[in-house]
Design a protein around this motif. Sequence first.
Motif, mmCIF file in Angstrom:
data_model
loop_
_atom_site.group_PDB
_atom_site.id
_atom_site.type_symbol
_atom_site.label_atom_id
_atom_site.label_comp_id
_atom_site.label_asym_id
_atom_site.label_seq_id
_atom_site.Cartn_x
_atom_site.Cartn_y
_atom_site.Cartn_z
ATOM 1 N N SER A 59 -6.756 -3.696 6.514
ATOM 2 C CA SER A 59 -6.059 -2.676 5.727
ATOM 3 C C SER A 59 -6.247 -1.308 6.372
ATOM 4 C CB SER A 59 -6.595 -2.663 4.294
ATOM 5 O OG SER A 59 -7.973 -2.382 4.296
ATOM 6 N N ASN A 60 -5.557 -0.327 5.847
ATOM 7 C CA ASN A 60 -5.725 1.041 6.328
ATOM 8 C C ASN A 60 -7.151 1.512 6.062
ATOM 9 O OD1 ASN A 60 -3.046 1.595 7.271
ATOM 10 N ND2 ASN A 60 -2.410 1.569 5.134
ATOM 11 N N GLN A 61 -7.676 2.327 6.956
ATOM 12 C CA GLN A 61 -9.046 2.817 6.841
ATOM 13 C C GLN A 61 -9.002 4.276 6.393
ATOM 14 O OE1 GLN A 61 -10.763 1.875 10.625
ATOM 15 N NE2 GLN A 61 -10.490 -0.295 10.317
ATOM 16 N N ARG A 62 -9.312 4.485 5.100
ATOM 17 C CA ARG A 62 -9.227 5.815 4.494
ATOM 18 C C ARG A 62 -10.557 6.133 3.831
ATOM 19 N NH1 ARG A 62 -4.990 2.789 2.233
ATOM 20 N NH2 ARG A 62 -2.935 3.328 3.011
ATOM 21 N N ALA A 63 -11.049 7.349 4.060
ATOM 22 C CA ALA A 63 -12.285 7.770 3.401
ATOM 23 C C ALA A 63 -12.366 9.283 3.391
ATOM 24 C CB ALA A 63 -13.506 7.201 4.107
ATOM 25 N N ASP A 64 -13.013 9.790 2.367
ATOM 26 C CA ASP A 64 -13.284 11.214 2.228
ATOM 27 C C ASP A 64 -14.706 11.330 1.703
ATOM 28 O OD1 ASP A 64 -13.038 13.978 1.980
ATOM 29 O OD2 ASP A 64 -12.009 13.856 0.046
ATOM 30 N N THR A 81 -12.027 6.824 -1.633
ATOM 31 C CA THR A 81 -11.061 6.073 -0.846
ATOM 32 C C THR A 81 -9.863 5.779 -1.742
ATOM 33 O OG1 THR A 81 -10.752 4.229 0.688
ATOM 34 C CG2 THR A 81 -12.010 3.770 -1.328
ATOM 35 N N TRP A 82 -8.791 5.230 -1.168
ATOM 36 C CA TRP A 82 -7.588 4.999 -1.950
ATOM 37 C C TRP A 82 -6.733 3.935 -1.265
ATOM 38 C CZ3 TRP A 82 -9.118 9.228 0.701
ATOM 39 C CH2 TRP A 82 -8.365 9.607 1.809
ATOM 40 N N GLY A 83 -5.648 3.584 -1.919
ATOM 41 C CA GLY A 83 -4.721 2.602 -1.369
ATOM 42 C C GLY A 83 -5.354 1.224 -1.265
ATOM 43 N N THR A 85 -7.478 0.220 1.073
ATOM 44 C CA THR A 85 -8.716 0.259 1.853
ATOM 45 C C THR A 85 -9.823 -0.526 1.153
ATOM 46 O OG1 THR A 85 -8.123 2.418 2.741
ATOM 47 C CG2 THR A 85 -10.441 1.799 2.871
#
Length: 108
Positions: A59-64, A81-83, A85
């Motif tokens: 999956s997409n790799q999203r992080a804050d 994170t969202w979506g 991920t």
Amino acid sequence: MVGIDQGSKVLFSDFEDDGEMWTGSGPRKLKCPIRFSEAFQVPPTVTISMSMWDIAGQSNQRADVMAENVTTDGFDILFRTWGDTRVARVRTDWLAIGEVSDDEMWDV
């Protein structure tokens, strides 16, 4: 006087127990309180970095990741994170730099 405090914190390990970061989707966040070893005179400057990130590759790799609510005694690490991920686990390292009291200084 300038003081430095630092630490490392595993925020979660959700793959072990099918936690929300690993099995969920959409917006997810986790807040982790951190206490300084000694209080600063004023809220310090805090930097955070991810020192370990275990994430699904399909999956997409999203992080804050950020420091929130910084006070003289501590702060909160906020991970989001969202979506689609899927994050198995995260460890962060942090560094705080700021003014500390000096027993050698006298108030006159």
